[in-house]
Design a protein around this motif. Sequence first.
Motif, PDB file in Angstrom:
ATOM      1  N   GLN A 145       1.298  -1.010  -0.207  1.00 16.89           N
ATOM      2  CA  GLN A 145       0.462   0.436   0.169  1.00 16.89           C
ATOM      3  C   GLN A 145       0.899   1.610  -0.107  1.00 16.89           C
ATOM      4  N   ASP A 146      -0.019   2.865   0.015  1.00 17.09           N
ATOM      5  CA  ASP A 146       0.821   3.507  -0.115  1.00 17.09           C
ATOM      6  C   ASP A 146       1.261   4.345   1.000  1.00 17.09           C
ATOM      7  N   LYS A 147       0.291   3.946   1.946  1.00 19.16           N
ATOM      8  CA  LYS A 147       1.445   4.007   3.785  1.00 19.16           C
ATOM      9  C   LYS A 147       1.331   2.261   4.219  1.00 19.16           C
ATOM     10  N   LEU A 148       2.940   2.922   4.949  1.00 15.73           N
ATOM     11  CA  LEU A 148       3.822   1.476   5.589  1.00 15.73           C
ATOM     12  C   LEU A 148       2.521   0.832   5.984  1.00 15.73           C
ATOM     13  N   ASP A 149       2.014  -0.357   6.458  1.00 16.91           N
ATOM     14  CA  ASP A 149       1.894  -0.832   7.694  1.00 16.91           C
ATOM     15  C   ASP A 149       2.509  -1.671   8.732  1.00 16.91           C
ATOM     16  N   TRP A 150       2.565  -0.812   9.460  1.00 19.25           N
ATOM     17  CA  TRP A 150       3.475  -1.821  10.686  1.00 19.25           C
ATOM     18  C   TRP A 150       2.901  -2.960  11.800  1.00 19.25           C
ATOM     19  N   GLN A 151       3.553  -3.619  11.831  1.00 21.19           N
ATOM     20  CA  GLN A 151       3.590  -4.800  12.301  1.00 21.19           C
ATOM     21  C   GLN A 151       4.240  -5.021  13.607  1.00 21.19           C
ATOM     22  N   GLU A 152       3.728  -5.562  14.879  1.00 21.20           N
ATOM     23  CA  GLU A 152       4.964  -5.839  15.523  1.00 21.20           C
ATOM     24  C   GLU A 152       5.743  -7.108  15.621  1.00 21.20           C
ATOM     25  N   ILE A 153       6.328  -7.849  15.788  1.00 18.68           N
ATOM     26  CA  ILE A 153       7.309  -9.087  15.456  1.00 18.68           C
ATOM     27  C   ILE A 153       7.601  -9.567  16.885  1.00 18.68           C
ATOM     28  N   ASN A 154       7.892 -10.915  16.218  1.00 19.57           N
ATOM     29  CA  ASN A 154       8.415 -11.760  17.668  1.00 19.57           C
ATOM     30  C   ASN A 154      10.081 -11.085  16.961  1.00 19.57           C
ATOM     31  N   HIS A 155      10.849 -11.169  18.033  1.00 20.46           N
ATOM     32  CA  HIS A 155      12.413 -11.024  17.579  1.00 20.46           C
ATOM     33  C   HIS A 155      13.120 -12.480  16.802  1.00 20.46           C
ATOM     34  N   HIS A 156      12.899 -11.518  15.566  1.00 25.13           N
ATOM     35  CA  HIS A 156      13.882 -12.190  14.487  1.00 25.13           C
ATOM     36  C   HIS A 156      15.315 -12.603  14.641  1.00 25.13           C
ATOM     37  N   GLU A 157      15.313 -13.628  14.657  1.00 28.56           N
ATOM     38  CA  GLU A 157      16.682 -14.694  15.496  1.00 28.56           C
ATOM     39  C   GLU A 157      17.816 -13.850  15.100  1.00 28.56           C
ATOM     40  N   GLU A 158      18.144 -12.497  14.332  1.00 31.11           N
ATOM     41  CA  GLU A 158      19.577 -11.761  13.779  1.00 31.11           C
ATOM     42  C   GLU A 158      19.761 -11.123  15.448  1.00 31.11           C
ATOM     43  N   PHE A 159      18.395 -10.742  15.958  1.00 31.09           N
ATOM     44  CA  PHE A 159      18.489  -9.561  17.324  1.00 31.09           C
ATOM     45  C   PHE A 159      18.386 -10.326  18.900  1.00 31.09           C
ATOM     46  N   ALA A 160      17.663 -11.972  18.459  1.00 26.50           N
ATOM     47  CA  ALA A 160      18.163 -12.526  19.321  1.00 26.50           C
ATOM     48  C   ALA A 160      18.951 -12.226  20.596  1.00 26.50           C
ATOM     49  N   HIS A 202      11.776   7.319   3.202  1.00 24.44           N
ATOM     50  CA  HIS A 202      12.395   6.599   1.947  1.00 24.44           C
ATOM     51  C   HIS A 202      11.782   5.341   1.631  1.00 24.44           C
ATOM     52  N   PHE A 203      10.329   5.257   1.839  1.00 29.03           N
ATOM     53  CA  PHE A 203       9.639   4.369   0.975  1.00 29.03           C
ATOM     54  C   PHE A 203       9.518   5.129   0.168  1.00 29.03           C
ATOM     55  N   ASN A 204       8.755   6.053   0.164  1.00 27.51           N
ATOM     56  CA  ASN A 204       8.078   7.245  -0.740  1.00 27.51           C
ATOM     57  C   ASN A 204       9.689   7.587  -1.859  1.00 27.51           C
ATOM     58  N   HIS A 205      10.273   7.789  -1.374  1.00 29.73           N
ATOM     59  CA  HIS A 205      11.470   8.625  -2.432  1.00 29.73           C
ATOM     60  C   HIS A 205      12.555   7.111  -3.121  1.00 29.73           C
ATOM     61  N   HIS A 206      12.022   5.682  -2.697  1.00 34.44           N
ATOM     62  CA  HIS A 206      13.266   5.526  -3.741  1.00 34.44           C
ATOM     63  C   HIS A 206      12.063   4.319  -4.061  1.00 34.44           C
ATOM     64  N   HIS A 207      11.356   3.734  -3.255  1.00 38.14           N
ATOM     65  CA  HIS A 207      10.694   2.460  -4.067  1.00 38.14           C
ATOM     66  C   HIS A 207       8.898   3.008  -4.387  1.00 38.14           C
ATOM     67  N   HIS A 208       8.981   3.592  -3.590  1.00 37.26           N
ATOM     68  CA  HIS A 208       6.691   4.303  -4.970  1.00 37.26           C
ATOM     69  C   HIS A 208       7.231   4.860  -6.143  1.00 37.26           C
ATOM     70  N   ILE A 209       5.852   4.107  -6.551  1.00 37.43           N
ATOM     71  CA  ILE A 209       5.788   4.558  -8.023  1.00 37.43           C
ATOM     72  C   ILE A 209       5.637   6.064  -8.530  1.00 37.43           C
ATOM     73  N   LYS A 210       4.754   6.603  -7.376  1.00 37.35           N
ATOM     74  CA  LYS A 210       4.138   7.740  -8.121  1.00 37.35           C
ATOM     75  C   LYS A 210       5.287   8.949  -7.222  1.00 37.35           C
ATOM     76  N   TYR A 211       6.438   8.796  -6.710  1.00 33.95           N
ATOM     77  CA  TYR A 211       7.303   9.452  -6.144  1.00 33.95           C
ATOM     78  C   TYR A 211       8.427   9.007  -6.616  1.00 33.95           C
ATOM     79  N   SER A 212       8.838   7.991  -7.916  1.00 30.91           N
ATOM     80  CA  SER A 212      10.020   7.753  -8.737  1.00 30.91           C
ATOM     81  C   SER A 212      10.504   9.025  -9.923  1.00 30.91           C
ATOM     82  N   HIS A 213      10.682   9.151  -9.914  1.00 30.32           N
ATOM     83  CA  HIS A 213      11.803   9.699 -11.477  1.00 30.32           C
ATOM     84  C   HIS A 213      12.215   8.950 -12.360  1.00 30.32           C
ATOM     85  N   PRO A 214      11.984   8.715 -13.497  1.00 26.84           N
ATOM     86  CA  PRO A 214      13.357   8.623 -14.378  1.00 26.84           C
ATOM     87  C   PRO A 214      14.656   8.791 -14.527  1.00 26.84           C
ATOM     88  N   HIS A 215      15.300   7.890 -14.888  1.00 23.60           N
ATOM     89  CA  HIS A 215      16.882   8.798 -14.548  1.00 23.60           C
ATOM     90  C   HIS A 215      17.552   8.706 -15.044  1.00 23.60           C
TER      91      HIS A 215
END
Length: 115
Positions: free
Chosen positions: A7-22, A102-115
């Motif tokens: 979606q346009d707006k990031l949807d945040w979920q709290e997750i259990n500690h990923h093994e890399e952070f455990a 960061h998401f808006n400027h680097h990922h979302h097509i609506k904000y992307s500009h061709p290089h």
Amino acid sequence: MILHLTQDKLDWQEINHHEEFARLESVMAVHQAEVFYYKNDEITVRSTIKIIEHSDRSNNFEVLTNSYAHVHPELVRMEFADGKKLGEFGTLEEAKFAAQTHFNHHHHIKYSHPH
């Protein structure tokens, strides 16, 4: 292969500690939002933004991007990951704002500009 943008707006979920952070005792919580997700019978491709809440820093909220793909176990198992740190912030709201920007400027097509 077509990657589907979340979606346009990031949807945040709290997750259990990923093994890399455990192993890090300072990690209090991990929040994750999907950026891209694609899966079929052969491959999974995923990109996420994580906010890691630490207990021992002046700016407790670390924002990381993470992208990975892996070929499913029926085939030769290959996995790669790519990530980077976007910064550390004093509040969860500041961290979410930085992630959304960061998401808006680097990922979302609506904000992307061709290089």
